[in-house]
Design a protein around this motif. Sequence first.
Motif, PDB file in Angstrom:
ATOM      1  N   PHE A  37       0.820  -1.216   0.000  1.00 46.10           N
ATOM      2  CA  PHE A  37       0.000   0.000   0.000  1.00 46.10           C
ATOM      3  C   PHE A  37       0.853   1.267   0.000  1.00 46.10           C
ATOM      4  CE2 PHE A  37      -2.424  -3.368   2.129  1.00 46.10           C
ATOM      5  CZ  PHE A  37      -3.513  -3.449   1.270  1.00 46.10           C
ATOM      6  N   ILE A  38       1.970   1.224  -0.703  1.00 44.90           N
ATOM      7  CA  ILE A  38       2.874   2.368  -0.728  1.00 44.90           C
ATOM      8  C   ILE A  38       2.191   3.608  -1.308  1.00 44.90           C
ATOM      9  CG2 ILE A  38       3.833   1.832  -3.020  1.00 44.90           C
ATOM     10  CD1 ILE A  38       6.579   2.698  -1.925  1.00 44.90           C
ATOM     11  N   HIS A  39       1.283   3.402  -2.254  1.00 46.89           N
ATOM     12  CA  HIS A  39       0.603   4.528  -2.911  1.00 46.89           C
ATOM     13  C   HIS A  39      -0.363   5.237  -1.960  1.00 46.89           C
ATOM     14  CE1 HIS A  39      -1.990   1.048  -3.293  1.00 46.89           C
ATOM     15  NE2 HIS A  39      -3.007   1.794  -3.689  1.00 46.89           N
ATOM     16  N   VAL A  40      -0.801   4.528  -0.925  1.00 45.45           N
ATOM     17  CA  VAL A  40      -1.662   5.127   0.101  1.00 45.45           C
ATOM     18  C   VAL A  40      -0.814   5.711   1.227  1.00 45.45           C
ATOM     19  CG1 VAL A  40      -3.559   4.713   1.721  1.00 45.45           C
ATOM     20  CG2 VAL A  40      -3.452   3.438  -0.437  1.00 45.45           C
ATOM     21  N   GLY A  41       0.188   4.956   1.657  1.00 38.81           N
ATOM     22  CA  GLY A  41       1.051   5.396   2.754  1.00 38.81           C
ATOM     23  C   GLY A  41       1.737   6.708   2.460  1.00 38.81           C
ATOM     24  N   GLY A  42       2.217   6.870   1.227  1.00 39.75           N
ATOM     25  CA  GLY A  42       2.896   8.109   0.865  1.00 39.75           C
ATOM     26  C   GLY A  42       2.005   9.326   1.023  1.00 39.75           C
ATOM     27  N   VAL A  43       0.729   9.168   0.688  1.00 38.19           N
ATOM     28  CA  VAL A  43      -0.229  10.280   0.802  1.00 38.19           C
ATOM     29  C   VAL A  43      -0.418  10.690   2.255  1.00 38.19           C
ATOM     30  CG1 VAL A  43      -2.637  10.979   0.466  1.00 38.19           C
ATOM     31  CG2 VAL A  43      -1.445   9.662  -1.314  1.00 38.19           C
ATOM     32  N   PHE A  44      -0.735   9.729   3.114  1.00 37.91           N
ATOM     33  CA  PHE A  44      -1.041  10.053   4.503  1.00 37.91           C
ATOM     34  C   PHE A  44       0.206  10.437   5.301  1.00 37.91           C
ATOM     35  CE2 PHE A  44      -4.959   7.719   3.431  1.00 37.91           C
ATOM     36  CZ  PHE A  44      -5.870   8.695   3.826  1.00 37.91           C
ATOM     37  N   GLU A  45       1.345   9.904   4.918  1.00 38.52           N
ATOM     38  CA  GLU A  45       2.601  10.321   5.554  1.00 38.52           C
ATOM     39  C   GLU A  45       2.870  11.796   5.255  1.00 38.52           C
ATOM     40  OE1 GLU A  45       6.353   9.434   7.623  1.00 38.52           O
ATOM     41  OE2 GLU A  45       4.566   8.201   7.339  1.00 38.52           O
ATOM     42  N   TYR A  46       2.704  12.170   4.005  1.00 39.35           N
ATOM     43  CA  TYR A  46       2.928  13.558   3.578  1.00 39.35           C
ATOM     44  C   TYR A  46       1.959  14.516   4.277  1.00 39.35           C
ATOM     45  CZ  TYR A  46       2.512  17.633   0.464  1.00 39.35           C
ATOM     46  OH  TYR A  46       2.422  18.909  -0.035  1.00 39.35           O
ATOM     47  N   LEU A  47       0.682  14.158   4.289  1.00 41.05           N
ATOM     48  CA  LEU A  47      -0.322  15.046   4.884  1.00 41.05           C
ATOM     49  C   LEU A  47      -0.181  15.152   6.398  1.00 41.05           C
ATOM     50  CD1 LEU A  47      -3.501  14.006   2.842  1.00 41.05           C
ATOM     51  CD2 LEU A  47      -2.003  15.978   2.474  1.00 41.05           C
ATOM     52  N   SER A  48       0.387  14.134   7.031  1.00 39.63           N
ATOM     53  CA  SER A  48       0.493  14.139   8.492  1.00 39.63           C
ATOM     54  C   SER A  48       1.371  15.275   9.006  1.00 39.63           C
ATOM     55  CB  SER A  48       1.048  12.797   8.991  1.00 39.63           C
ATOM     56  OG  SER A  48       2.419  12.645   8.648  1.00 39.63           O
ATOM     57  N   TYR A  49       2.298  15.751   8.177  1.00 46.35           N
ATOM     58  CA  TYR A  49       3.214  16.814   8.599  1.00 46.35           C
ATOM     59  C   TYR A  49       2.746  18.205   8.180  1.00 46.35           C
ATOM     60  CZ  TYR A  49       6.393  12.956   9.540  1.00 46.35           C
ATOM     61  OH  TYR A  49       6.953  11.807  10.040  1.00 46.35           O
TER      62      TYR A  49
END
Length: 324
Positions: free
Chosen positions: A172-184
């Motif tokens: 799920f790298i395509h999902v993780g990258g989104v939420f990791e980015y938005l978390s900051y």
Amino acid sequence: MNTNLSITIPSFNRAQFLDYSLSVHIPLAKEYDVAIYISDNNSTDNTFEIVKKWMKDYDYLFYTKNELNLGPDKNFELALNLPDTKYVWLIGDTSLITMDVFKGAIKNTDSSYDAIIINETTRVRNVESQIIDDKQFLLSNLGWHITQLACIIYSKKLIDNANFIRYTDTWFIHVGGVFEYLSYKENFSVKWISELSIDNIRIKNIPKISWQENTLDIWLKKWPNFVFSLPPVYLLKSKIKMIQTHNQMTNIFGIKSLLSLRAKGFYSLSHYLSYKYFFDIALGKYSIFKFLVIGVMPQFFVKFSIALYIKINLLFNPFYKKKN
């Protein structure tokens, strides 16, 4: 070449689907000079010949091939980094975009969002179109949905600043990258467009090679582990809702799906016993009886029953024939 949007397609050993995909999407791309990039994960079939054929028809079709099969996650990341446009649309080689959806997406690329999310066969029905700026709302209500490739159109700023590596080999790298980015980010904007909806390519008598044999491992084990690994800014209740909503809304463990898995030998009583400790978190409310009964059914009986059901419907139900 269009500087607002490009399409990127990760692919592996699905030349016939890719051929169909390009036959559909190149005419759309031509309308707006949208580039299409293919990231071939070291296919052993005739993928390159298919792409080379279409390169003669479209100047903005580009191809790269990995020297080794890097796995789906790494290939997704590589595919996202091929274009250099304001937005990048990552689609699967079995994703299907219509002209109306394509035009709607193009229209929204004039604005500056962190990401644009669209529907898939209208499966999200309870969230109205809107600009989302709340992390918990996005995770709880649409986090499950964007597992579907082609539902996210990424901004280049997200791609350049996302920590994709952290989610390599999660599926799920395509999902993780989104939420990791938005978390900051203190402030962000994600455009959700409910009325724009992708579909899937289906080619008669050509099965789609997929993750079906790993269904239990992915959706009962890997999926919850992935969601719980997302940054702690996302609340536990939001994460649990994200996990369970996917399995409930997609009905991935419904009776029909379980029977299909049983017929193909991908589900049995031993599978249930191996994964039963993950059921509560992954599914929430579920029927133990359903899992046990289907698990002990003889595989030959399930295969025969499914084949008989299909045959009867083909004979007596004209709508079934058209649908399939």
